[in-house]
Scaffold this motif. Structure first.
Motif, PDB file in Angstrom:
ATOM      1  N   VAL A  67       0.918  -1.036   0.079  1.00 12.12           N
ATOM      2  CA  VAL A  67       0.186   0.101  -0.001  1.00 12.12           C
ATOM      3  C   VAL A  67       0.897   1.236   0.010  1.00 12.12           C
ATOM      4  O   VAL A  67       1.999   1.446   0.643  1.00 12.12           O
ATOM      5  N   VAL A  68       0.528   2.090  -0.979  1.00 11.05           N
ATOM      6  CA  VAL A  68       1.496   3.366  -1.056  1.00 11.05           C
ATOM      7  C   VAL A  68       0.555   4.646  -0.460  1.00 11.05           C
ATOM      8  O   VAL A  68      -0.593   4.782  -0.640  1.00 11.05           O
ATOM      9  N   VAL A  69       1.210   5.259   0.701  1.00  3.94           N
ATOM     10  CA  VAL A  69       0.551   6.357   1.224  1.00  3.94           C
ATOM     11  C   VAL A  69       1.774   7.549   1.176  1.00  3.94           C
ATOM     12  O   VAL A  69       2.696   7.411   1.883  1.00  3.94           O
ATOM     13  N   ALA A  70       1.536   8.447   0.470  1.00  7.18           N
ATOM     14  CA  ALA A  70       2.823   9.341   0.218  1.00  7.18           C
ATOM     15  C   ALA A  70       2.203  10.815   0.001  1.00  7.18           C
ATOM     16  O   ALA A  70       1.236  11.106  -0.122  1.00  7.18           O
ATOM     17  N   PRO A  71       3.057  11.805   0.076  1.00  9.12           N
ATOM     18  CA  PRO A  71       2.740  13.367  -0.013  1.00  9.12           C
ATOM     19  C   PRO A  71       2.074  13.561  -1.464  1.00  9.12           C
ATOM     20  O   PRO A  71       2.464  12.946  -2.305  1.00  9.12           O
ATOM     21  N   VAL A 110      -6.759  11.951   3.050  1.00  6.87           N
ATOM     22  CA  VAL A 110      -6.144  11.070   2.277  1.00  6.87           C
ATOM     23  C   VAL A 110      -7.153  10.558   1.030  1.00  6.87           C
ATOM     24  O   VAL A 110      -8.362  10.589   1.081  1.00  6.87           O
ATOM     25  N   LYS A 111      -6.445  10.866  -0.163  1.00  7.29           N
ATOM     26  CA  LYS A 111      -7.158  10.634  -1.482  1.00  7.29           C
ATOM     27  C   LYS A 111      -6.489   9.637  -2.431  1.00  7.29           C
ATOM     28  O   LYS A 111      -5.236   9.434  -2.033  1.00  7.29           O
ATOM     29  N   GLN A 112      -7.149   9.029  -3.354  1.00  5.01           N
ATOM     30  CA  GLN A 112      -6.547   7.924  -3.931  1.00  5.01           C
ATOM     31  C   GLN A 112      -6.461   8.363  -5.588  1.00  5.01           C
ATOM     32  O   GLN A 112      -7.403   9.013  -6.142  1.00  5.01           O
ATOM     33  N   TYR A 126      -2.474   4.564  -5.759  1.00  5.71           N
ATOM     34  CA  TYR A 126      -1.636   4.982  -4.498  1.00  5.71           C
ATOM     35  C   TYR A 126      -2.617   6.127  -4.037  1.00  5.71           C
ATOM     36  O   TYR A 126      -3.248   6.651  -4.448  1.00  5.71           O
ATOM     37  N   TYR A 127      -2.404   6.213  -2.736  1.00 10.42           N
ATOM     38  CA  TYR A 127      -2.875   7.037  -1.599  1.00 10.42           C
ATOM     39  C   TYR A 127      -2.035   8.413  -1.554  1.00 10.42           C
ATOM     40  O   TYR A 127      -0.970   8.200  -1.472  1.00 10.42           O
ATOM     41  N   TYR A 128      -2.376   9.548  -1.318  1.00 10.35           N
ATOM     42  CA  TYR A 128      -1.799  10.857  -1.486  1.00 10.35           C
ATOM     43  C   TYR A 128      -2.395  11.537  -0.080  1.00 10.35           C
ATOM     44  O   TYR A 128      -3.637  11.647  -0.128  1.00 10.35           O
ATOM     45  N   VAL A 129      -1.558  12.352   0.592  1.00 12.31           N
ATOM     46  CA  VAL A 129      -1.931  13.019   1.790  1.00 12.31           C
ATOM     47  C   VAL A 129      -1.422  14.522   1.593  1.00 12.31           C
ATOM     48  O   VAL A 129      -0.391  14.739   1.092  1.00 12.31           O
ATOM     49  N   ASN A 130      -2.091  15.365   1.847  1.00 12.05           N
ATOM     50  CA  ASN A 130      -1.898  16.823   2.007  1.00 12.05           C
ATOM     51  C   ASN A 130      -0.970  17.164   3.191  1.00 12.05           C
ATOM     52  O   ASN A 130      -1.187  18.021   3.994  1.00 12.05           O
ATOM     53  N   GLY A 131       0.175  16.531   3.259  1.00  7.57           N
ATOM     54  CA  GLY A 131       0.980  16.700   4.240  1.00  7.57           C
ATOM     55  C   GLY A 131       2.438  16.245   4.236  1.00  7.57           C
ATOM     56  O   GLY A 131       2.842  16.027   3.171  1.00  7.57           O
ATOM     57  N   GLY A 177      -4.448   4.859  11.824  1.00  3.51           N
ATOM     58  CA  GLY A 177      -5.906   5.109  11.543  1.00  3.51           C
ATOM     59  C   GLY A 177      -6.601   4.719  10.342  1.00  3.51           C
ATOM     60  O   GLY A 177      -7.518   4.140  10.040  1.00  3.51           O
ATOM     61  N   PHE A 178      -5.543   5.122   9.044  1.00  6.64           N
ATOM     62  CA  PHE A 178      -6.216   4.864   7.893  1.00  6.64           C
ATOM     63  C   PHE A 178      -6.156   3.134   7.251  1.00  6.64           C
ATOM     64  O   PHE A 178      -6.890   2.940   6.877  1.00  6.64           O
TER      65      PHE A 178
END
Length: 246
Positions: A30-34, A53-55, A60-65, A77-78
């Motif tokens: 699972v990819v969670v990146a800026p 968190v958006k896909q 891939y998931y991306y975060v505004n952080g 949590g996610f």
């Protein structure tokens, strides 16, 4: 195995795609990146606003952080599972010596380590972008991981020479080297005539002898540096006690 992958270059980076593809051979990824390039973000957490968190179309998931936000949100949590390992990278450029203090790539791995998960930061030490060489290093690490799984959290900082796979030498366990002071900031003018400053380039290497990450990369060796988080200057504690009680 289940892997969480992050970075500091952003979810659109070719380096993260190469890393995720390599790890997919060994389990679920699972990819969670800026959402954008956050190089130099270090271990910062976003506390002044909510994170989303958006896909992406890639899955891939991306975060505004920040990179640290990404791993923290994912693990606490996610995700509906705890990753067996967290990999961060593949960074476009080295993260060696003092630079590890500023690196968002290393910070993402550090957050996983603090959350009790074995973590690896992977950086490609150059500009030619031989990602296949960095992926080869990941394969070597995974071969050892499958042979002898980690029984406790570790934090590894891996730098790979930016040369073809055939030119890579052996893996070397290294210590962090040291750079000299950074070069001066670069002054300029913005369109309004205000003086602005760009952070200058890194300074030359000061401690780059045998055993350091700098030395390993210069000799086309894959550098693996185990890191720790304890910032206590233990050797100064006696002096400070004396100084306070004089």
């Amino acid at each position: 195995m289940k892997f969480l992958v992050s970075n500091d270059d952003g979810y659109f980076s070719p380096g993260i795609a190469a890393l995720a593809s390599t790890l997919a051979k060994y389990g679920e990824v699972v990819v969670v990146a800026p959402e954008r390039d956050r190089s130099g973000a270090s271990n910062s957490l976003t506390l002044d606003r909510p994170l989303s968190v958006k896909q992406a179309a890639s899955g891939y998931y991306y975060v505004n952080g920040t990179p640290t936000d990404c791993v923290h949100v994912a693990v606490t949590g996610f995700l509906d599972f705890k990753p067996d390992m967290v990999f961060s990278g593949i960074n476009h450029g080295p993260n060696m010596g003092d630079d590890t203090l500023y690196s968002g790539t290393v910070a993402a791995a550090t957050e996983a380590f603090l959350l009790g998960i074995p973590a690896v930061a992977v950086s490609l030490a150059g500009k030619h972008q031989h990602f296949a060489s960095a992926c080869h290093a990941v394969d070597l690490l995974m071969a050892n991981t499958l042979k002898t799984p980690f029984t406790h959290p570790v934090l590894l900082n891996v730098n790979v020479p930016d040369v073809p796979v055939a030119q890579l030498q052996e893996i070397e366990v290294t210590r962090l080297g040291r750079r000299h002071h950074a070069e001066p900031v670069i002054a300029g003018k913005n369109p309004r005539g205000d003086t602005v400053y760009w952070v200058g380039p890194v300074g030359p290497e000061q401690d780059a002898g045998a055993g350091t990450d700098f030395h390993a990369i210069r000799h086309n060796r894959i550098s693996v540096t185990p890191l720790m988080i304890d910032l206590t200057a233990s050797e100064q504690m006696g002096f400070i006690r004396t100084w306070l009680n004089q």
